[in-house]
Write a protein that holds these residues in place. Structure first.
Motif, mmCIF file in Angstrom:
data_model
loop_
_atom_site.group_PDB
_atom_site.id
_atom_site.type_symbol
_atom_site.label_atom_id
_atom_site.label_comp_id
_atom_site.label_asym_id
_atom_site.label_seq_id
_atom_site.Cartn_x
_atom_site.Cartn_y
_atom_site.Cartn_z
ATOM 1 N N ASP A 107 -7.607 4.488 4.328
ATOM 2 C CA ASP A 107 -8.671 3.483 4.382
ATOM 3 C C ASP A 107 -8.089 2.087 4.159
ATOM 4 O O ASP A 107 -8.429 1.136 4.874
ATOM 5 N N ASP A 108 -7.220 1.976 3.146
ATOM 6 C CA ASP A 108 -6.634 0.677 2.820
ATOM 7 C C ASP A 108 -5.768 0.160 3.964
ATOM 8 O O ASP A 108 -5.798 -1.033 4.291
ATOM 9 N N SER A 142 -7.783 7.659 0.737
ATOM 10 C CA SER A 142 -7.956 6.304 0.227
ATOM 11 C C SER A 142 -6.865 5.374 0.740
ATOM 12 O O SER A 142 -7.119 4.198 1.045
ATOM 13 N N ALA A 143 -5.642 5.887 0.836
ATOM 14 C CA ALA A 143 -4.537 5.068 1.349
ATOM 15 C C ALA A 143 -4.744 4.745 2.820
ATOM 16 O O ALA A 143 -4.479 3.620 3.267
ATOM 17 N N GLU A 162 -7.956 -0.977 6.969
ATOM 18 C CA GLU A 162 -8.612 -2.255 6.677
ATOM 19 C C GLU A 162 -7.607 -3.407 6.687
ATOM 20 O O GLU A 162 -7.888 -4.485 7.212
ATOM 21 N N THR A 163 -6.427 -3.177 6.138
ATOM 22 C CA THR A 163 -5.420 -4.234 6.029
ATOM 23 C C THR A 163 -4.892 -4.662 7.390
ATOM 24 O O THR A 163 -4.790 -5.860 7.675
ATOM 25 N N ILE A 193 0.837 -1.205 0.000
ATOM 26 C CA ILE A 193 0.000 0.000 0.000
ATOM 27 C C ILE A 193 0.869 1.251 0.000
ATOM 28 O O ILE A 193 0.631 2.202 -0.759
#
Length: 248
Positions: free
Chosen positions: A55-56, A52-53, A59-60, A20
């Motif tokens: 968020d990723d 957006s990063a 979640e990860t 990411i």
């Protein structure tokens, strides 16, 4: 005190967070605190970048098969959790807690095994480069620890040792501010290209590209220079009424 600075380098597909960050070079993860006991690890990290990063990443780290700081690239049945403590459009604060298992270890646990208590950890993660700085007692030797890291990581992860030495090497004896040539060059370039302006005119990774050095190296040099300049300023203005204790 002695310091060791080194960086892990993840190849594509071996660490979800590194993937990411590599896709979002403006995103950075910096540790606010990191603590370790023989059986557990807990830390707080500050993440900045595009929404957006963030968020990723959130979640990860919540759904990963294994804890991000685990040196084993598999599920080693450790008990761990990561929670979001705070969130804005461009910043994220994460709290992580991890219980160690016999088949799972981390850099802080290796450091604890080799150096004992009283360690200070500082980390910066940009792209695939995850840089660590460890401060340990002055009589510490790092040879066995270096060998332990190299034996723990697998073939998909490289390690580069950036610096080993006294933590106060950069501090001059006479109390005057004295940056290393590398720190001086980094600060001058940062000022010239508007790094310290508001809003910032250049990001760390962009400035690093201009200087032809890794972003983590630039961040490390700027942090050390900024810390020394700030300490020098406070020392020089210690008699200022604005810096006096409220009880004075």
């Amino acid at each position: 005190m002695r310091e060791l600075v080194f960086a892990l380098e993840y190849t594509p597909g071996t660490n979800a967070v590194a993937d990411i960050l590599a896709d979002n070079p403006e995103t950075k993860i910096r540790s606010l605190s990191c603590h370790v006991s023989p059986d557990t690890l807990w830390r707080v990290d500050y993440v900045t970048g595009r929404e957006s990063a963030l968020d990723d990443i959130a979640e990860t780290v919540a759904d990963a098969e294994y804890y991000t700081d685990c040196l084993a690239r598999r599920d080693c049945e450790a008990d761990w959790e990561t929670q979001v403590l705070d969130r804005t459009d461009d910043a994220l604060v994460l709290y992580s807690y991890w219980s160690r298992t016999p088949s799972c270890t981390s850099i802080p646990h290796l450091a604890l095994d080799h150096f004992g208590d009283g360690l200070i950890f500082e980390t910066t993660w940009v792209g695939r480069r995850y840089e660590w700085r460890i401060i340990a007692p002055g009589d510490t030797t790092y040879h066995a620890f270096r060998s332990a890291i190299e034996s723990e990581i697998d073939d998909t992860t490289g390690v580069t040792f950036v610096r080993v030495g006294d933590a106060d090497d950069a501090a001059p004896d006479d109390g005057a501010t004295s940056l290393t040539p590398e720190q001086d060059a980094a600060v001058r370039a940062a000022v010239e290209h508007g790094y310290y302006k508001t809003p910032r005119e250049i990001e760390t990774y962009e400035l690093a590209e201009k200087l032809d050095i890794p972003g983590s190296t630039l961040s490390y040099r700027l942090r050390r220079a900024e810390a020394q300049l700030a300490e020098s300023y406070v020392a020089d203005h210690s008699s200022s009424p604005h810096l006096s204790s409220p009880d004075a």
